[in-house]
Design a protein around this motif. Structure first.
Motif, short mmCIF file in Angstrom:
data_model
loop_
_atom_site.label_atom_id
_atom_site.label_comp_id
_atom_site.label_asym_id
_atom_site.label_seq_id
_atom_site.Cartn_x
_atom_site.Cartn_y
_atom_site.Cartn_z
N GLU A 190 -15.56 28.88 20.36
CA GLU A 190 -16.56 29.84 19.88
C GLU A 190 -16.44 31.16 20.63
O GLU A 190 -15.95 31.22 21.76
N SER A 238 -21.41 33.47 18.43
CA SER A 238 -21.67 32.18 17.80
C SER A 238 -22.45 31.24 18.70
O SER A 238 -22.86 30.16 18.25
N LEU A 250 -25.37 29.42 20.57
CA LEU A 250 -26.80 29.23 20.36
C LEU A 250 -27.54 29.96 21.49
O LEU A 250 -27.24 29.76 22.68
N ARG A 251 -28.47 30.86 21.12
CA ARG A 251 -29.22 31.68 22.08
C ARG A 251 -28.30 32.65 22.84
O ARG A 251 -28.57 33.01 23.98
N SER A 301 -25.32 21.74 26.47
CA SER A 301 -24.27 21.98 25.47
C SER A 301 -23.49 23.25 25.75
O SER A 301 -22.45 23.50 25.14
N ASP A 302 -23.98 24.07 26.70
CA ASP A 302 -23.25 25.29 27.08
C ASP A 302 -22.14 25.00 28.09
O ASP A 302 -21.42 25.92 28.50
#
Length: 608
Positions: free
Chosen positions: A438, A442, A444-445, A461-462
């Protein structure tokens, strides 16, 4: 002469005439007899007798065969151990003085080759305990219409049966042996030869051997051949079962073309003959793997510019019989990433793609796939394997704030690409542990402003590898970032230079004092315990490794790789060495230049 004497004279003349001509019409005609009267076999004896009335004595007998010349022999002619050539049409007559009898009526003597019986065994010469077995004696030709049969076993002279067929209703091992037969004429004296011996073997029921080809892993689309083998015994019907299901009769060899996963299982077989079944074979497991490509990296995926590295693609543990293709994962704005075939993909045809000297452009995410030779069986893409190449002096640095590689969840995280000359045109990208490639927009946040990427509220997830990518697609400065709920290790983002200090701390988000008194580990071994920070005063290459900390109550942190690079003094020494070498050579260079200049000037002068 008186008339009354005339008949006597005529009678006398007739007698004189008959005597002179040898006429024998008043002599007896022999009778030829032969014993035995029926056709005889070679090796037997034949007796022929030329019989005359007993009142006639003094005769010599003449014999002929097939109208050949007479030969004088006795009244009785005996031929011992006749041959086929002794057969023919015989006749005889008698001679006394110069007078001959008429020939006898001809008699045909027929000689047949002595027949040799043939023994057959049904169902087979090799049978099994409890089966029904029939021995049969056949005598062909010979002209005999009725035979009496005699059976012998293992060379015995005592017959155990006089029937043409002898049946064992339920054989045992004791019935094994060598059998022969012999025939004699029921209403006569003729007999056959003794047959050749035929061996009957009786044993316990065999256990078939089940083989499968190929024995190596079998993939969907391949062919599999199973064979139920018995020791050269005929007449069997073969029964097959899979996973203990109902048996089905099939041939000795069972071939499954273009197998599916459902064809896998445990196979076994047995054979049947005449209502009797053999034991089951030992079961054989047939495993159909969907072909799966597995990609690994050797020696490691984190590299320094110039290091060698090899990507290894294996198909379910085997790489034979496959042709390989190699790809890099490319960024996609959609839900699925794309793959681009490497221009030199053929270099990895044997299952290994080797880079002898990695450069920055080799940073990326790789996959492989394979095709089975001659079967058109393809694998899907393999698992992904990233390669992260750190430059010795990269043109851009990834600046992380807070400046550490491990971060708490639910905090703000900033990542910036700083170029010494220009910070525009750089994008922060990442490869997460879930295999997603990504860019910052893209996330998230996540949001990107210029060359800075901001994650407003971090989550596990980061976790992944982050790097800077130029507009032309060059990748620089990969950093492994871990987001964790709980204890984290504070360690430097960039490699530590040899000779410098290294400071490690154990942090916890939910305490007034973030520093924890904890134990510190390197590569799984305890190196310092119960301290708020661990300091290594003078770092060397030996300090490179995986570090983590552990608190007895709060738990342990993830592991972080600490990289150590050469000191600046080494590079300075190297530069000074080059400069000093150049300076040492300067006097020679100056002299050389002057000499060349003078030479050119002298050549340039022309005589007046």
């Amino acid at each position: 002469m008186e008339l009354s004497q005339l008949p006597l004279l005529l009678l006398f003349l007739v007698l004189i005439s008959n005597f002179q001509s040898g006429h024998t019409q008043d002599y007896p005609k022999p009778t030829l007899t032969v014993r035995p009267q029926s056709p005889v076999f070679t090796g037997d004896s034949v007796t022929l007798r030329c019989e005359l009335d007993q009142s006639w004595d003094g005769w010599e007998f003449l014999w002929s065969k097939d109208s050949n010349t007479d030969s004088p022999e006795a009244e009785t002619k005996t031929i011992s151990r006749v041959k086929v050539s002794d057969g023919g049409e015989y006749r005889c007559r008698a001679r006394r003085g110069g007078n001959y009898t008429d020939y006898s009526k001809p008699v045909a003597v027929t000689i047949h080759e002595r027949p040799k019986p043939k023994v057959t065994i049904k169902p087979d010469h090799h049978v099994f305990r409890g089966e029904t077995v029939t021995l049969r004696c056949d005598i062909y030709d010979g002209g005999v219409t009725s035979w009496r049969y005699n059976w012998y076993k293992d060379g015995s002279t005592s017959a155990f049966s006089e029937r043409q067929e002898h049946t064992f209703s339920s054989v045992t091992e004791s019935d094994s042996g060598k059998y022969s037969c012999y025939g004699t004429e029921t209403e006569g004296s003729r007999s056959s030869h003794l047959s050749d011996e035929v061996t009957l073997t009786v044993s316990d029921f065999p256990k078939p051997t089940l083989t499968v080809r190929p024995q190596s892993p079998v993939f969907t689309g391949d062919s599999v051949t199973l064979r139920c083998e018995l020791d050269k015994i005929t007449g069997w019907e073969f029964l097959w079962s899979k996973d203990s299901n109902t048996e089905s009769p099939e041939a000795e060899t069972k071939t499954i073309s273009r197998v599916k996963v459902s064809d896998g299982g445990e196979y076994r077989c047995r054979a049947r003959r005449g209502g009797y079944n053999t034991y089951y074979s030992k079961p054989v497991a047939v495993t159909i793997h969907v072909p799966r490509a597995d990609l690994s990296v050797s020696p490691q995926k984190w590299l320094t510019e110039g290091d060698p590295v090899t990507l290894i693609c294996e198909i379910n543990g085997s790489s034979t019989g496959w042709t390989f293709s190699w790809f890099t994962e490319t960024f996609s704005s959609g839900s699925r990433n794309d793959y681009e075939l490497l221009s030199d993909s053929s270099r990895g045809a044997g299952g290994k793609y080797t880079v002898s000297s990695a450069d920055l452009n080799h940073t990326g995410v790789y996959v492989c796939s394979a095709e089975r030779d001659k079967t058109a069986v393809y694998t899907p893409y393999s698992n992904t394997q990233p390669l992260w190449v750190t430059g010795v002096s990269p043109p851009v640095s990834l600046i992380i704030s807070p400046s550490r590689t491990q971060h708490f969840t639910s905090v703000s995280l900033s990542l910036s690409c700083e170029d010494q000359s220009n910070s525009d045109g750089w994008t922060v990208r990442r490869y997460t542990d879930s295999g997603r490639l990504e860019d910052c927009s893209s996330f998230l946040r996540g949001s990107q402003t210029g060359s800075t990427c901001t994650i407003r509220s971090t989550s596990s997830s980061d976790t992944g590898v982050y790097w800077c990518q130029s507009e032309s697609g060059e990748n620089y400065h990969p950093v492994n970032i871990t987001v964790h709920f709980g204890v984290i290790l504070e360690s430097p983002v960039h490699p530590v230079t040899e000779g410098n200090n290294l400071t490690l701390r154990c942090l916890y988000k939910y305490t007034t004092v973030s520093n924890l008194r904890a134990d510190f580990y390197k590569d799984g071994s305890l190196i310092q315990n119960q301290t708020t920070e661990m300091i290594i005063p003078t770092v060397s290459k030996s300090h490179e490794g995986f570090y983590y900390c552990k608190h007895p109550d709060r738990g342990e942190s993830p592991k972080s790789w600490i990289s150590v690079r050469g000191s600046h003094s080494d590079s300075q020494i190297s530069v000074l060495h080059i400069l000093s070498s150049a300076l040492a050579a300067c006097p020679y260079l100056i002299v050389t230049v002057v000499l060349i200049y003078k030479c050119c000037r002298m050549r340039g002068k022309t005589p007046e």
